[in-house]
Design an enzyme around this catalytic site. Sequence first.
Site, PDB file in Angstrom:
ATOM      1  N   GLY A  32       0.808  -1.218   0.000  1.00 51.82           N
ATOM      2  CA  GLY A  32       0.000   0.000   0.000  1.00 51.82           C
ATOM      3  C   GLY A  32       0.842   1.270   0.000  1.00 51.82           C
ATOM      4  N   LEU A 203       3.280  12.101  16.825  1.00 54.30           N
ATOM      5  CA  LEU A 203       4.053  11.903  18.048  1.00 54.30           C
ATOM      6  C   LEU A 203       5.475  11.450  17.743  1.00 54.30           C
ATOM      7  CD1 LEU A 203       1.403  10.269  20.403  1.00 54.30           C
ATOM      8  CD2 LEU A 203       2.216  12.622  20.390  1.00 54.30           C
ATOM      9  N   HIS A 264      -3.975  14.377  15.826  1.00 58.77           N
ATOM     10  CA  HIS A 264      -2.671  15.044  15.820  1.00 58.77           C
ATOM     11  C   HIS A 264      -2.635  16.261  16.739  1.00 58.77           C
ATOM     12  CE1 HIS A 264      -1.974  12.381  12.600  1.00 58.77           C
ATOM     13  NE2 HIS A 264      -2.353  13.143  11.592  1.00 58.77           N
TER      14      HIS A 264
END
Length: 789
Positions: A32, A203, A264
Amino acid sequence: MLTVAVCMALLGCLQAQELQGHVSVILLGATGDLARKYLWQGLFQLYLEEAGKGHSFRFHGTALTSTKQGQEVIAKVLESLSCPRDTAPSRCAELKAQFQQLSEYHRLKTPEDYLALSKDIEARVQHEGLREAGRIFYFSVPPFAYAEIARSINSSCRPGPGAWLRVVLEKPFGRDHRSAQQLATELGSFFQEEEMYRVDHYLGKQVVAQILPFRDQNRKALDGLWNRHHVERVEIIMKETVDAEGRTSFYEEYGVIGDVLQNHLTEILMLVAMELPLNLSSSEAVLGHKLQAFQALRGLQRGSAVVGQYQAYRGQVRRELQKPDSFHSLTPTFAGVLVHIDNLRWEGVPFILMSGKALDERVGYVRILFKDQAYCAQSEKRWVPAQSHCLPQQIIFYIGHGELGGPAVLVSRNLFRPSLPSASWKEVEGQPGLRLFGRPLSDYYAYSPVREQDAYSILISRIFHRRKDSFITMENLLASWVFWTPLLDSLAHEVPRLYPGGAENGHLLDFEFSGSHLSFSQPPLEQLVLGPDSAPMPSDFQVLRAKYRDSPLISAWPEELIARLAGDIEAAAVQAVRRFGKFHLALSGGSSPVALFQQLAMGHYGFPWAHTHLWLVDERCVPLWDPESNFQGLQAHLLQHVRVPYYNVHPMPVHQRQRLCAEEDQGAQAYAEEISTLVTNSSFDLVLLGMGTDGHTASLFPQSPVGLDGKQLVVLTTSPSSPHRRMSLSLPVINRAHKVAVLVMGRMKREIAMLVSRVGREPRKWPISGVLPDSGQLVWYMDYDAFLG
């Protein structure tokens, strides 16, 4: 010689023992887009860092693709891998060849395929005389496939006793609290919480990962600054120039809030706002403090956000999802959200979260702006460059892109010189002419990473080393969705503001805040026209501004309407206090103003309550402590929450000498005298009225001449419903006000609203029709249920 031989033998045994730990990494979805762009490179980086340190590795790329096709894709990806810059080309080629030898492709589709993979791993480990240390399964697949894959892993592909299992999951983790809870329950039936690593790749970004260490290493300087007394506001921003083309299927399901803000930007918010644990290396302590910060978040309301959608989005959705030309999407591609944290450290500090597609630049940053309480007597040209206390004081965690082009940590030179680990961070070289947030780069202590690293490489390393604090726990995930879901529900029918995209947006998306309310700086469009064949529905309006009985009309959904009215009242109060030193506000009772009282109490910290006089428009003839008393409602929903001086509160004297509204007690005359004494010309600054289903307002009722004309300021009236006796301001004193606001809410008011819109001035039939200030302004505030039905 014998001693040397024994030592060498022991050393060989120890080395062999160290190499017995074998780790299998299974990358699901290995062909992918995410895997090809980031994950294979991250696995290669893990191999470069850990090879020779006691573990052997095998990397298994898996997908639904046929074996031949999958092998071809993987071979191309492995060929494109890159080594660190300081690696010699020959050494890089050698390392890539080793990694390619350790990487293979499997087709995983059925439970039998998982069982075959497990047996293959076990046979290889046994053949090579190794001990299996553990298996990492990286789910680079859509969330709808998680449950079935998890079932197959749990039943057929778990490692044996003594070996660990780590399962890595990519966002999105649900669309709202319910779906996130459902996904957590499904996965929890197959895996233990300590086995799951939920990835938020932000992160792993170097600057984001540096926020907590920066706070920890600079505790001495920040301890006195990192709080509500010194921080003016915090901005957490991620802007993109690209649009959602090719991803509209995803965006239609999640929008910009689900794509960026809920994960996020919220995670970054926690890193800035959470209390620092004493031991930053303790994952449990970090995650516990983060959860405490989640629990202190103030709930979001409809007025906490502004949303937009770039103009080309609807056409892209129609093409990509084969929607008809009549399809209109309400999905936001831009959002600004105002967040408050109700604890001692952050009370009253606004945190602004903003993200959007098709904006004017690509950049991400966290900006902590400090209050400037200095005044410099000399002009700016005489200030010491970059050191004057009158310059902006700010700390910026620059995530990437934008003017700087890469990650950096910046601290205003007039704050303090920060401490960062010298082995991994270096000072940024001067770039003449470069300005950031209104100041030249030379105004900042600026640091950038010695070696830039991809976020996924960092996170894959932390998965291997079991650093759980860089990942999302189930508790934190659900706490985040508890916070965001009510806002998403309230925005479900909100029509986003259209914007052209890129530099053409101009100031269209600028927003400002007051208290807990956020709004676009430019006035909203009166109506969003959907197309030549589309009849507008109530949900197609934001704030409708029109005329009603030849006076201004504001119409919106209830929460937005109340927020607008509260803001208008505060603006009138501030203006009156600025001009005259006091503000006289007369308030109606009943159920309609309750939401307004609550909004004023909880969300308008700049309201000049100390200079405000509160009066009642009308009152039921019951004791003031009676639940039916208008004053009791005012007390419960407003007065007990704000600091209004006792002598500035003026209840109607309906209960005197242990009697209720007795004519001989002259309560109405006493209230009129109090008004005449304290209110200049008996002209209130603002009077808030309602409208009954029979057309009454205040306690002035149809078919009754009392209070409709004459010189009386306050009258006793009779209501058709119990309690029948009332005290009310008269129509003449209402019409003396500088501003009259009429609040009309609810579907039950639709019929009378239609009727009153057509009648003339006939106060004996419909007292509300007699409201028309002599020299002031009348504004109607109606929600869509009352206005449109």
